[in-house]
Design a protein around this motif. Structure first.
Motif, PDB file in Angstrom:
ATOM      1  N   ASP A  77       0.843  -1.216   0.000  1.00 23.11           N
ATOM      2  CA  ASP A  77       0.000   0.000   0.000  1.00 23.11           C
ATOM      3  C   ASP A  77       0.870   1.255   0.000  1.00 23.11           C
ATOM      4  O   ASP A  77       0.578   2.232  -0.693  1.00 23.11           O
ATOM      5  CB  ASP A  77      -0.892   0.032   1.258  1.00 23.11           C
ATOM      6  N   ARG A  78       1.922   1.203   0.800  1.00 23.05           N
ATOM      7  CA  ARG A  78       2.812   2.374   0.885  1.00 23.05           C
ATOM      8  C   ARG A  78       3.593   2.558  -0.413  1.00 23.05           C
ATOM      9  O   ARG A  78       3.870   3.682  -0.838  1.00 23.05           O
ATOM     10  CB  ARG A  78       3.755   2.231   2.088  1.00 23.05           C
ATOM     11  N   ILE A  79       3.945   1.450  -1.067  1.00 24.79           N
ATOM     12  CA  ILE A  79       4.658   1.547  -2.358  1.00 24.79           C
ATOM     13  C   ILE A  79       3.743   2.205  -3.402  1.00 24.79           C
ATOM     14  O   ILE A  79       4.173   3.061  -4.169  1.00 24.79           O
ATOM     15  CB  ILE A  79       5.132   0.154  -2.830  1.00 24.79           C
ATOM     16  N   LEU A  80       2.466   1.806  -3.376  1.00 18.98           N
ATOM     17  CA  LEU A  80       1.526   2.417  -4.335  1.00 18.98           C
ATOM     18  C   LEU A  80       1.454   3.933  -4.123  1.00 18.98           C
ATOM     19  O   LEU A  80       1.500   4.701  -5.088  1.00 18.98           O
ATOM     20  CB  LEU A  80       0.131   1.791  -4.199  1.00 18.98           C
ATOM     21  N   SER A  81       1.374   4.352  -2.856  1.00 16.09           N
ATOM     22  CA  SER A  81       1.329   5.808  -2.586  1.00 16.09           C
ATOM     23  C   SER A  81       2.590   6.479  -3.099  1.00 16.09           C
ATOM     24  O   SER A  81       2.533   7.572  -3.666  1.00 16.09           O
ATOM     25  CB  SER A  81       1.219   6.083  -1.088  1.00 16.09           C
ATOM     26  N   ILE A 116      -5.960 -13.742  -3.363  1.00 18.97           N
ATOM     27  CA  ILE A 116      -6.951 -12.658  -3.269  1.00 18.97           C
ATOM     28  C   ILE A 116      -6.540 -11.542  -4.229  1.00 18.97           C
ATOM     29  O   ILE A 116      -5.363 -11.158  -4.291  1.00 18.97           O
ATOM     30  CB  ILE A 116      -7.010 -12.083  -1.832  1.00 18.97           C
ATOM     31  N   LEU A 117      -7.525 -11.026  -4.965  1.00 18.53           N
ATOM     32  CA  LEU A 117      -7.314  -9.877  -5.846  1.00 18.53           C
ATOM     33  C   LEU A 117      -8.094  -8.717  -5.233  1.00 18.53           C
ATOM     34  O   LEU A 117      -9.314  -8.823  -5.055  1.00 18.53           O
ATOM     35  CB  LEU A 117      -7.842 -10.231  -7.242  1.00 18.53           C
ATOM     36  N   SER A 118      -7.383  -7.648  -4.879  1.00 18.67           N
ATOM     37  CA  SER A 118      -8.049  -6.579  -4.122  1.00 18.67           C
ATOM     38  C   SER A 118      -7.491  -5.219  -4.526  1.00 18.67           C
ATOM     39  O   SER A 118      -6.497  -5.140  -5.248  1.00 18.67           O
ATOM     40  CB  SER A 118      -7.812  -6.799  -2.618  1.00 18.67           C
ATOM     41  N   ASP A 119      -8.120  -4.161  -4.005  1.00 22.59           N
ATOM     42  CA  ASP A 119      -7.553  -2.833  -4.260  1.00 22.59           C
ATOM     43  C   ASP A 119      -6.864  -2.286  -3.016  1.00 22.59           C
ATOM     44  O   ASP A 119      -6.599  -1.087  -2.920  1.00 22.59           O
ATOM     45  CB  ASP A 119      -8.608  -1.868  -4.817  1.00 22.59           C
ATOM     46  N   SER A 120      -6.572  -3.162  -2.057  1.00 21.39           N
ATOM     47  CA  SER A 120      -5.783  -2.775  -0.869  1.00 21.39           C
ATOM     48  C   SER A 120      -4.837  -3.925  -0.538  1.00 21.39           C
ATOM     49  O   SER A 120      -5.262  -5.089  -0.478  1.00 21.39           O
ATOM     50  CB  SER A 120      -6.719  -2.520   0.313  1.00 21.39           C
ATOM     51  N   GLY A 121      -3.555  -3.591  -0.327  1.00 18.18           N
ATOM     52  CA  GLY A 121      -2.577  -4.623   0.015  1.00 18.18           C
ATOM     53  C   GLY A 121      -2.844  -5.192   1.387  1.00 18.18           C
ATOM     54  O   GLY A 121      -2.757  -6.405   1.603  1.00 18.18           O
ATOM     55  N   LEU A 122      -3.174  -4.308   2.333  1.00 16.21           N
ATOM     56  CA  LEU A 122      -3.448  -4.759   3.705  1.00 16.21           C
ATOM     57  C   LEU A 122      -4.609  -5.753   3.711  1.00 16.21           C
ATOM     58  O   LEU A 122      -4.507  -6.853   4.266  1.00 16.21           O
ATOM     59  CB  LEU A 122      -3.761  -3.545   4.586  1.00 16.21           C
ATOM     60  N   VAL A 123      -5.713  -5.364   3.066  1.00 15.61           N
ATOM     61  CA  VAL A 123      -6.901  -6.219   3.061  1.00 15.61           C
ATOM     62  C   VAL A 123      -6.586  -7.549   2.361  1.00 15.61           C
ATOM     63  O   VAL A 123      -6.931  -8.630   2.859  1.00 15.61           O
ATOM     64  CB  VAL A 123      -8.096  -5.490   2.390  1.00 15.61           C
ATOM     65  N   GLY A 124      -5.896  -7.482   1.210  1.00 19.53           N
ATOM     66  CA  GLY A 124      -5.589  -8.711   0.465  1.00 19.53           C
ATOM     67  C   GLY A 124      -4.739  -9.668   1.291  1.00 19.53           C
ATOM     68  O   GLY A 124      -5.004 -10.875   1.340  1.00 19.53           O
ATOM     69  N   ASP A 125      -3.718  -9.120   1.969  1.00 21.30           N
ATOM     70  CA  ASP A 125      -2.809  -9.972   2.743  1.00 21.30           C
ATOM     71  C   ASP A 125      -3.527 -10.589   3.948  1.00 21.30           C
ATOM     72  O   ASP A 125      -3.427 -11.794   4.217  1.00 21.30           O
ATOM     73  CB  ASP A 125      -1.595  -9.141   3.202  1.00 21.30           C
ATOM     74  N   ALA A 126      -4.279  -9.757   4.678  1.00 22.07           N
ATOM     75  CA  ALA A 126      -4.993 -10.276   5.852  1.00 22.07           C
ATOM     76  C   ALA A 126      -6.032 -11.307   5.430  1.00 22.07           C
ATOM     77  O   ALA A 126      -6.152 -12.375   6.051  1.00 22.07           O
ATOM     78  CB  ALA A 126      -5.659  -9.125   6.605  1.00 22.07           C
ATOM     79  N   LEU A 127      -6.762 -11.022   4.341  1.00 24.03           N
ATOM     80  CA  LEU A 127      -7.816 -11.960   3.925  1.00 24.03           C
ATOM     81  C   LEU A 127      -7.242 -13.262   3.380  1.00 24.03           C
ATOM     82  O   LEU A 127      -7.842 -14.324   3.543  1.00 24.03           O
ATOM     83  CB  LEU A 127      -8.736 -11.324   2.878  1.00 24.03           C
ATOM     84  N   LEU A 132       2.070  -6.189  -6.489  1.00 29.56           N
ATOM     85  CA  LEU A 132       1.369  -4.947  -6.837  1.00 29.56           C
ATOM     86  C   LEU A 132       1.589  -4.692  -8.318  1.00 29.56           C
ATOM     87  O   LEU A 132       2.734  -4.692  -8.783  1.00 29.56           O
ATOM     88  CB  LEU A 132       1.942  -3.783  -6.012  1.00 29.56           C
ATOM     89  N   THR A 133       0.474  -4.503  -9.064  1.00 33.06           N
ATOM     90  CA  THR A 133       0.623  -3.997 -10.429  1.00 33.06           C
ATOM     91  C   THR A 133       0.143  -2.547 -10.419  1.00 33.06           C
ATOM     92  O   THR A 133      -0.814  -2.223  -9.716  1.00 33.06           O
ATOM     93  CB  THR A 133      -0.203  -4.788 -11.468  1.00 33.06           C
ATOM     94  N   TYR A 134       0.831  -1.700 -11.175  1.00 36.28           N
ATOM     95  CA  TYR A 134       0.487  -0.275 -11.175  1.00 36.28           C
ATOM     96  C   TYR A 134       0.596   0.283 -12.593  1.00 36.28           C
ATOM     97  O   TYR A 134       1.578  -0.001 -13.298  1.00 36.28           O
ATOM     98  CB  TYR A 134       1.448   0.482 -10.241  1.00 36.28           C
ATOM     99  N   GLY A 135      -0.386   1.056 -12.995  1.00 41.01           N
ATOM    100  CA  GLY A 135      -0.296   1.747 -14.274  1.00 41.01           C
ATOM    101  C   GLY A 135      -0.376   0.803 -15.467  1.00 41.01           C
ATOM    102  O   GLY A 135      -1.079  -0.198 -15.436  1.00 41.01           O
ATOM    103  N   GLU A 136       0.396   1.144 -16.491  1.00 43.38           N
ATOM    104  CA  GLU A 136       0.299   0.378 -17.741  1.00 43.38           C
ATOM    105  C   GLU A 136       1.668   0.077 -18.303  1.00 43.38           C
ATOM    106  O   GLU A 136       2.629   0.817 -18.058  1.00 43.38           O
ATOM    107  CB  GLU A 136      -0.457   1.213 -18.788  1.00 43.38           C
ATOM    108  N   LYS A 137       1.706  -0.971 -19.123  1.00 39.92           N
ATOM    109  CA  LYS A 137       2.928  -1.225 -19.890  1.00 39.92           C
ATOM    110  C   LYS A 137       2.919  -0.272 -21.079  1.00 39.92           C
ATOM    111  O   LYS A 137       1.850   0.037 -21.608  1.00 39.92           O
ATOM    112  CB  LYS A 137       2.909  -2.667 -20.416  1.00 39.92           C
ATOM    113  N   PRO A 138       4.081   0.174 -21.522  1.00 39.47           N
ATOM    114  CA  PRO A 138       4.111   1.128 -22.645  1.00 39.47           C
ATOM    115  C   PRO A 138       3.434   0.573 -23.902  1.00 39.47           C
ATOM    116  O   PRO A 138       2.850   1.334 -24.672  1.00 39.47           O
ATOM    117  CB  PRO A 138       5.609   1.343 -22.887  1.00 39.47           C
TER     118      PRO A 138
END
Ligand code: FAD
Ligand code: MG
Length: 353
Positions: free
Chosen positions: A186-190, A297-308, A223-229
């Motif tokens: 989550d912190r890496i995404l920020s 788990i596929l989620s939009d939060s790392g914390l939630v995904g890891d805990a779940l 974590l995947t972020y953004g797009e490939k060129p």
């Protein structure tokens, strides 16, 4: 030929300059591999500017966060909380960490305690991590009496978090092994979004670097972020728990996603033909035995995904599917008979091998 020498020189200078500025406009791929939080940190970033600066900042973040939350590091906040167990004053932590711990405690409540970071005394008793990584050679297993004894020192309900102060009862310990890497993601995404710039070519980061896309993996947390060129999708493999060198299939994803897997196939020991893995059922004090070999788990939060992913591993199929639905995340379970069970959303992104 009518070109003058001067024109040829001018042409020869302008073409490379144009080519170079076009190149600097196209995000370049940069990869790095390091270690952190007891696992491999691997990064692939697509960056305009200095890719090395991006991966170094991400690695620095992982290292700093590990120093904040590792129960193995004496000066961390988690060690502070543990040392203050039983003290009236409680232990003060940052607002960001206390906000995260409140979310962690909510997931404990929502999973009826299947996920409980106060299980640490029992985790230490089993010490599977050290046995699995060869840091402890002992074949000794804890006795029922020892497990019962340590279980009496666990229970998320007994902990108070008031503002940013944590009050742990005497003898209790916390261990964020089941959620720390997700919190780091989550912190890496920020960092990628706020500090390092956005996908927009017109919004440079620190005047120099902008991250177009990235895949960052901390062991089983991706974590995947953004797009490939080139606009193609991110592909994230799902490991076959029966044969961890192979993949069961791939998730085809776009944009920002957290993919978290918990399984019994990496951190385990075999003693007298029995497999003992590192995910403990807080209800019994023994390695969870719910008919599940792995949970993704596929989620939009790392914390939630890891805990779940940990909670669902303990809960077993039916309750896991319910909890995933409650949290609006997608889930893929592999049962001990090799069956794949998926939510509808997961089915739409999973391609079986
Ligand atoms: P997950 O399912 O996400 O988590 C399992 C881990 O959570 C167990 O190992 C245990 O610690 C804990 N746990 C077990 N059952 C439960 C439960 N029911 N509820 C809540 N928690 C539970 N490993 C090393 O070998 N050396 C290190 O120095 C080291 N440092 C680390 C530092 C940090 C900050 C973090 C976050 C992890 C570190 N690790 C280290 C790895 C850690 O010990 C775990 O092995 C790892 O986090 C397990 O993650 P997982 O994704 O495999 O499983
Ligand atoms: Mg987890």
């Amino acid at each position: 030929m009518k070109y003058s020498v001067k024109k040829i020189i001018c042409f020869a200078t302008v073409v490379p300059v144009l080519f170079l500025s076009a190149c600097s406009f196209v995000p370049q791929k940069y990869t790095s591999t390091d270690v952190g939080m007891g696992t491999i940190v691997s990064q692939t970033v697509y960056v305009k500017g200095d890719g090395k600066e991006v991966t170094r900042k991400v690695q620095d973040l992982v290292n700093r966060f590990e120093e904040e939350i590792s129960w193995r590091i004496e000066t961390s906040d988690v060690s502070g909380i543990n040392h203050f167990a039983g003290k009236e004053a409680g232990y003060a932590i940052s607002k960001e960490l206390s906000d995260d711990l409140r979310k962690v405690w909510q997931i404990s409540a929502d999973s009826d305690g299947a996920f409980d970071v106060t299980i640490a005394p029992v985790v230490r008793l089993w010490n599977i991590d050290a046995k699995a990584t060869g840091n402890e050679q002992s074949d000794l297993l804890p006795s029922d009496a020892e497990i019962k004894d340590k279980l009496s020192l666990t229970g998320y309900e007994d902990v108070r978090i008031e503002d940013n102060i944590v009050y742990l009862p005497a003898g209790y310990l916390i261990d964020l092994g089941a959620v720390g890497k997700g919190m780091a993601c989550d912190r890496i995404l920020s960092l990628l979004k706020d500090e390092m710039g956005s996908l927009s070519a017109t919004r440079p980061i620190s005047g120099q670097v902008s991250v177009h896309g990235a895949v960052i993996s901390l062991g089983g947390n991706i974590l995947t972020y953004g797009e490939k060129p080139d606009g193609s999708a991110w592909k994230v493999g799902v490991v076959d728990p029966m044969n961890p060198d192979a993949y069961l299939g791939m998730l085809t994803l776009t944009g920002t996603n957290f993919v978290t897997t918990s399984g019994d196939y990496e951190r385990y020991v075999e003693i007298d033909g029995e497999r003992y893995h590192h995910i403990i059922d807080p209800g019994t004090g023994y390695p969870a035995d719910s008919g599940i070999r792995s949970v993704t788990i596929l989620s939009d939060s790392g914390l939630v995904g890891d805990a779940l992913s940990t909670a669902c591993f303990v809960l077993g199929r039916d309750k896991a599917l319910e909890l995933a639905q409650e949290y609006g995340v997608e889930i893929l379970l592999v049962t001990d008979t090799g069956e794949l069970v998926m939510s509808d959303g997961m089915q739409s992104v999973f391609v079986e091998k």
